[in-house]
Design a protein around this motif. Structure first.
Motif, PDB file in Angstrom:
ATOM      1  N   TRP A 117     -10.303  -0.670   0.970  1.00 17.40           N
ATOM      2  CA  TRP A 117      -9.068   0.233   0.637  1.00 17.40           C
ATOM      3  C   TRP A 117      -8.913   0.448  -1.145  1.00 17.40           C
ATOM      4  O   TRP A 117      -9.397  -0.623  -1.668  1.00 17.40           O
ATOM      5  CB  TRP A 117      -7.753  -0.590   0.748  1.00 17.40           C
ATOM      6  N   VAL A 135       0.715  -1.337  -0.088  1.00 21.42           N
ATOM      7  CA  VAL A 135       0.024   0.010  -0.015  1.00 21.42           C
ATOM      8  C   VAL A 135       0.867   1.167  -0.202  1.00 21.42           C
ATOM      9  O   VAL A 135       0.602   2.297  -0.767  1.00 21.42           O
ATOM     10  CB  VAL A 135      -0.865   0.106   1.293  1.00 21.42           C
ATOM     11  N   VAL A 159      -8.890   4.903   2.493  1.00 20.72           N
ATOM     12  CA  VAL A 159      -9.750   3.693   3.316  1.00 20.72           C
ATOM     13  C   VAL A 159     -10.845   4.401   3.554  1.00 20.72           C
ATOM     14  O   VAL A 159     -11.034   5.659   4.003  1.00 20.72           O
ATOM     15  CB  VAL A 159      -9.003   3.148   4.330  1.00 20.72           C
ATOM     16  N   TYR A 199      -2.747   5.290  -4.417  1.00 23.00           N
ATOM     17  CA  TYR A 199      -3.684   4.910  -3.183  1.00 23.00           C
ATOM     18  C   TYR A 199      -4.764   6.139  -3.019  1.00 23.00           C
ATOM     19  O   TYR A 199      -4.287   7.159  -2.943  1.00 23.00           O
ATOM     20  CB  TYR A 199      -2.628   4.358  -2.287  1.00 23.00           C
TER      21      TYR A 199
END
Length: 321
Positions: free
Chosen positions: A274, A193, A205, A202
């Motif tokens: 995620w 990640v 979350v 990324y």
């Protein structure tokens, strides 16, 4: 204060300009169910959502309609085995709750086969977005980790999806910790990640919290499908929904896990989603060229094993607490 929506999150906000989105289960089995909160959140925004799943169902023994090589379409009226047909049970729940009940089933094969199925869906349904969903976190394994979990179906779907030319493609994982049973080192997941964060791929979350409409619908749908698959329920789905409901520790909602005498660690991290850009996740798979021409899941598995036999693996790490 208005009603809360999962769409108000950085990952799903990337789909704001999309109108026709495919939500696909990467690893087969019940993975498509882990994508339902996203699907329902997209539908709340007025977007057209198509569900698909790499299937473990013996689809040729059902009345599913074949629409392309290796690709089948079902709905609530499709007939098949009562013992295991989670996609059909999902379709029934969707119909009974006012949602479109069409679900596409992708038969297991090599990356080229799954790529062809995705290409048909993208072309015929004029998709402009895709969300590939993994129930678990092994979708992010690159190949040199201490343990890969169950990578064959996940990486086949991932590399197939990479070939699609769509404006937005996301990969999401839900169920941090559930892959420990299959040997995944979650310190390595977090390392991966971090690497994706360094690439700008990324997108954070978000939590699956009861009281949000999309989450409540997902919980109800999973309960329905689990109840109609006795003895073959999804341990992953049960862990995630139990976590979302606030269970903790060695909590067993399924007879399957009680009978195995396995100690569980249900916790809030399991109900976190995620989000990542899909292509960078696929590009980090170290053995992607090794499986590019595999034609069966067995060839994919053999290629992964051969890669790991000649590759130095990262030592297993624990997460400091």
């Amino acid at each position: 204060m208005g009603a809360l929506s999962l769409f108000d999150t950085p990952a799903l906000h990337r789909l704001r300009d999309c109108e026709r989105v495919l939500v696909a289960g990467a690893g087969g089995g019940f993975d498509v169910l882990s994508g339902l909160p996203v699907a329902f959140a997209l539908q709340e925004q007025g977007k057209s959502v198509v569900l698909a799943n790499l299937t473990f169902t013996p689809v040729t023994r059902t009345t599913a309609r074949q629409v392309a090589p290796g690709l089948f379409e079902i709905d609530a009226e499709t007939e098949g085995s009562d013992a295991y047909f989670p996609e059909k049970h999902l379709a029934v729940w969707l119909r009974d709750h006012g949602f479109p009940d069409r679900v596409f089933l992708i038969r297991k094969g090599g990356p080229a086969d799954v790529r062809a199925a995705y290409a048909w869906l993208a072309r015929e349904l004029r998709l402009d977005g895709m969300v590939l969903v993994d129930g678990g976190t092994d979708l992010l394994m690159t190949g040199d980790e201490a343990g890969l979990g169950t990578p064959v179906e996940d990486v086949t779907s991932l590399l197939a999806a990479q070939a699609l030319d769509l404006p937005v493609k996301l990969a999401i994982c839900v169920g941090f910790g559930v892959d420990a049973h299959h040997g995944v080192c979650h310190a390595h997941f977090l390392e991966n990640v971090a690497a994706l964060a360094g690439l700008g791929a990324y997108h954070g979350v978000f939590a699956l919290i009861p009281g949000i409409a999309a989450v409540d619908a997902w919980l109800a749908a999973v309960d329905w499908v689990q109840q109609h698959t006795p003895g073959k329920e999804s341990i992953v789905c049960a862990s995630i929904t139990d976590a979302a409901r606030g269970e903790f520790g060695d909590h067993h909602s399924l007879a399957r896990t009680r009978s195995q005498s396995a100690e569980l660690f249900i916790n809030p991290l399991m109900s976190m989603v995620w989000g990542f850009d899909l292509d960078p996740v696929a590009e980090r798979v170290l053995y992607r060229d090794d499986i590019a021409h595999a034609t069966t899941p067995f060839e994919v598995a053999a290629a992964i094993e051969a890669f790991r036999d000649r590759t130095p693996l990262r030592p297993r790490q624990t997460i400091p607490v």
